[in-house]
Design an enzyme around this catalytic site. Structure first.
Site, PDB file in Angstrom:
ATOM      1  N   VAL A  73       0.808  -1.174  -0.048  1.00 32.20           N
ATOM      2  CA  VAL A  73       0.188  -0.180  -0.212  1.00 32.20           C
ATOM      3  C   VAL A  73       0.867   1.392  -0.221  1.00 32.20           C
ATOM      4  O   VAL A  73       2.237   1.119   0.146  1.00 32.20           O
ATOM      5  CB  VAL A  73      -0.851  -0.085   1.305  1.00 32.20           C
ATOM      6  CG1 VAL A  73      -1.980  -1.232   1.325  1.00 32.20           C
ATOM      7  CG2 VAL A  73      -0.311   0.179   2.407  1.00 32.20           C
ATOM      8  N   CYS A 255       8.896   8.610  -4.719  1.00 33.75           N
ATOM      9  CA  CYS A 255       9.662   7.938  -3.973  1.00 33.75           C
ATOM     10  C   CYS A 255      10.920   8.678  -3.476  1.00 33.75           C
ATOM     11  O   CYS A 255      11.191   9.006  -2.208  1.00 33.75           O
ATOM     12  CB  CYS A 255      10.340   6.670  -4.657  1.00 33.75           C
ATOM     13  SG  CYS A 255       9.143   5.939  -5.475  1.00 33.75           S
TER      14      CYS A 255
HETATM   15  C1  UGA Z   1      13.170   5.428  -7.875  1.00 35.16           C
HETATM   16  C2  UGA Z   1      14.326   4.027  -7.893  1.00 35.16           C
HETATM   17  O1  UGA Z   1      15.073   4.584  -9.184  1.00 35.16           O
HETATM   18  C3  UGA Z   1      13.962   2.877  -7.657  1.00 35.16           C
HETATM   19  O2  UGA Z   1      15.231   2.204  -7.694  1.00 35.16           O
HETATM   20  C4  UGA Z   1      13.035   2.743  -6.551  1.00 35.16           C
HETATM   21  O3  UGA Z   1      12.491   1.393  -6.446  1.00 35.16           O
HETATM   22  C5  UGA Z   1      11.754   3.782  -7.005  1.00 35.16           C
HETATM   23  O4  UGA Z   1      12.187   5.001  -7.026  1.00 35.16           O
HETATM   24  C6  UGA Z   1      11.010   3.447  -5.540  1.00 35.16           C
HETATM   25  O5  UGA Z   1      11.346   3.790  -4.557  1.00 35.16           O
HETATM   26  O6  UGA Z   1       9.722   2.894  -5.597  1.00 35.16           O
HETATM   27  P1  UGA Z   1      11.274   6.134  -9.974  1.00 35.16           P
HETATM   28  O7  UGA Z   1      11.066   7.044  -9.044  1.00 35.16           O
HETATM   29  O8  UGA Z   1      10.410   5.390 -10.390  1.00 35.16           O
HETATM   30  O9  UGA Z   1      12.409   5.086  -9.055  1.00 35.16           O
HETATM   31  O10 UGA Z   1      12.207   6.808 -11.217  1.00 35.16           O
HETATM   32  P2  UGA Z   1      13.853   7.146 -11.539  1.00 35.16           P
HETATM   33  O11 UGA Z   1      14.309   6.669 -12.769  1.00 35.16           O
HETATM   34  O12 UGA Z   1      14.630   6.634 -10.171  1.00 35.16           O
HETATM   35  O13 UGA Z   1      13.649   8.777 -11.528  1.00 35.16           O
HETATM   36  C7  UGA Z   1      13.269   9.574 -10.520  1.00 35.16           C
HETATM   37  C8  UGA Z   1      13.382  11.032 -10.908  1.00 35.16           C
HETATM   38  O14 UGA Z   1      14.859  11.322 -11.059  1.00 35.16           O
HETATM   39  C9  UGA Z   1      12.797  11.324 -12.135  1.00 35.16           C
HETATM   40  O15 UGA Z   1      12.117  12.572 -12.105  1.00 35.16           O
HETATM   41  C10 UGA Z   1      13.911  11.357 -13.280  1.00 35.16           C
HETATM   42  O16 UGA Z   1      13.567  12.293 -14.487  1.00 35.16           O
HETATM   43  C11 UGA Z   1      15.074  12.042 -12.498  1.00 35.16           C
HETATM   44  N1  UGA Z   1      16.503  11.749 -12.953  1.00 35.16           N
HETATM   45  C12 UGA Z   1      17.054  10.451 -13.081  1.00 35.16           C
HETATM   46  C13 UGA Z   1      17.156  12.704 -13.187  1.00 35.16           C
HETATM   47  O17 UGA Z   1      16.777  14.152 -13.071  1.00 35.16           O
HETATM   48  N2  UGA Z   1      18.629  12.355 -13.744  1.00 35.16           N
HETATM   49  C14 UGA Z   1      19.092  11.308 -13.721  1.00 35.16           C
HETATM   50  O18 UGA Z   1      20.252  10.981 -14.206  1.00 35.16           O
HETATM   51  C15 UGA Z   1      18.061  10.073 -13.467  1.00 35.16           C
END
Ligand code: UGA
Length: 450
Positions: A73, A255
């Site tokens: 949840v 997250c």
């Molecule tokens: C994140 C983690 O990457 C996962 O490992 C984790 O399981 C998840 O949270 C969670 O706790 O459920 P998520 O939030 O789905 O995943 O997406 P990300 O790919 O991590 O991106 C997060 C944010 O960072 C996005 O807004 C993305 O655009 C930004 N980001 C990511 C950047 O600005 N630069 C980057 O180099 C990478």
């Protein structure tokens, strides 16, 4: 759960929710209408649904029949009361644990899948112990590391699976599920608290990398350096590594901010105020980056955006998802609306209804476009990039959708009001093509532009 069902045909997976409309949506015969847009998920659900994957509202029966219950949840940041703005709201976890305590039969393994503050397993154990007599429980922590947009691949080939617990038999029961497709050396076993803390720490470290590179992006813009060159140079140091060094409009999603704030709250709770301040700065830098982008758009447009049309390209917090929770677009749009801008928003997967919820206002009636100098900001949702940029003074790329990488800039520029700008907060547009089309260009972290 869909991937577990896919990889383990011998296991019956039942996903239950009290929300009947949501369960009905997961049972929709048209797989393109599943409630979550996630590449590849429709195929997995299509293969397993009705076989060993069921979506149901029969919460009581499903719990009673289960050998293992995953608590999955949401645990958003508390909006009010003690710890408001930092601590996680555990009301749904507590309610679920109480239902498990009431309906379970015999011995049940309860798995924390939701991201929780450290030592929540203790609370869950206490709730389960206070239920009716004659049943026993083992609580495990099994945090999820998938990222939206790449979830299926992340689950099918995880870097690692983490199982925290105290009961060896329960740990092995869960490990035996994952071992059907995950190599043994990638299944880690730890104590409960290490597992819970590892999840918060992984997200905090990832978010910290983004705030670090965004701080350097601003520095690059001031000095003539290019953050992509810097990221490449530092990423080739194997101790640093190349991933998660993409400068942008700051991290969004459900997250990162939530988990860091949790760490901040817990550090404060344990009297570790310097630790709390350290992690808080990662969140502060992120908010600053978003306000900075809104401010620089205003500054480049001669210090005022009142009555000006600005095309916002992308509203989701990242590409390949329709999720807008904590999306950078929300804060940046709010700042621009406050300045009186007329936003023409296009996102390939986010609905106008969702944007209205996120911005807390209804779209402008279409006859109001293009608008006057009344001073009030307004927004409308568009069906294409071309529609959004038509008559606009600027376009602002906020999500790295594939289709924004190769846009027909000469055609689009011809529809814009000159002198027109492209603000590329993801640095994904073809800079040469943009400039050749006669647009002025700002892109994040590029000290040679604009
Ligand atoms: C994140 C983690 O990457 C996962 O490992 C984790 O399981 C998840 O949270 C969670 O706790 O459920 P998520 O939030 O789905 O995943 O997406 P990300 O790919 O991590 O991106 C997060 C944010 O960072 C996005 O807004 C993305 O655009 C930004 N980001 C990511 C950047 O600005 N630069 C980057 O180099 C990478």
């Amino acid at each position: 759960m869909a991937v577990i069902a896919d990889r383990c045909p011998g296991i019956q997976v039942t996903v239950v929710d009290l929300n009947a409309a949501r369960i009905a949506a997961w049972n929709d015969a048209d797989l393109s209408r599943l409630p979550v847009y996630e590449p590849g998920l429709d195929a997995v659900v299509g293969r397993c649904r009705g076989r060993n994957l069921l979506f149901s509202t029969a919460v009581k029966t499903a719990i009673a029949e289960a050998d293992m219950v995953f608590l999955s949840v949401n645990t958003p940041t508390k909006a009010r009361g003690l710890g408001a703005g930092q601590a996680s709201d555990l009301r749904w976890i507590e309610a679920s644990a109480r239902q498990v305590a009431a309906f379970a039969q015999g011995h049940t393994i309860v798995v924390e899948k939701s991201t929780l503050p450290v030592r929540t397993a203790e609370t869950i154990t206490a709730i389960l112990a206070a239920g009716p007599a004659g049943k026993t429980f083992s609580v495990l922590s099994n945090p999820e590391f998938l990222a939206e947009g790449t979830a299926i691949g992340d689950l099918e080939q995880p870097d690692r699976v983490l199982i925290g617990g105290e009961d060896p038999a329960a740990i092995e029961a869960l490990a035996s599920i994952y071992s059907q497709w995950v190599p043994a050396e990638r299944i880690l076993r730890t104590n409960l608290w290490s597992s819970e803390l590892s999840k918060l720490t992984a997200n905090s470290f990832l978010a910290q990398r983004i705030s670090s590179i965004n701080s350097i992006a601003a520095f690059c813009e001031a000095t003539g350096a290019d953050v992509r060159e810097v990221a490449r140079a530092i990423g080739m140091d194997s101790r640093i590594g190349p991933k998660f060094l993409q400068a942008g409009p700051g991290f969004g999603g459900s997250c990162f901010q939530k988990d860091i704030l949790n760490l901040v709250y817990l550090s404060g709770h344990y009297g570790l105020h310097e630790v709390a301040a350290y992690w808080q700065s990662v969140v502060d830098l992120n908010s600053w980056q978003q306000h900075r982008i809104a401010r620089l758009v205003v500054n480049r447009l001669f210090g005022t955006v009142t009555g000006k049309r600005i095309a916002v390209l992308g509203f989701a917090f990242k590409a390949d998802t329709n999720d807008t929770r904590e999306a950078p677009a929300i804060r940046i749009a709010a700042d621009l609306l406050e300045e009186g801008a007329q936003l023409a928003i296009y996102d390939p997967k986010v609905s106008a209804e969702q944007i209205a919820i996120d911005l807390g206002s209804e779209p402008a009636p279409s006859e109001q476009q293009p608008t006057s100098l009344s001073g009030e900001g307004s927004w409308l949702a568009c069906a294409s990039v071309a529609e959004a940029v038509s008559g606009a003074d600027a376009a602002l790329i906020l999500t790295e959708w594939q289709e924004f990488r190769q846009l027909p800039w000469p055609e689009l520029a011809a529809q814009m009001r000159q002198p027109a700008w492209l603000f590329d907060a993801r640095a994904i547009a073809d800079a040469e093509a943009v400039r050749r089309a006669g647009l002025r260009l700002w892109r994040v972290g590029d000290g040679q532009q604009g």
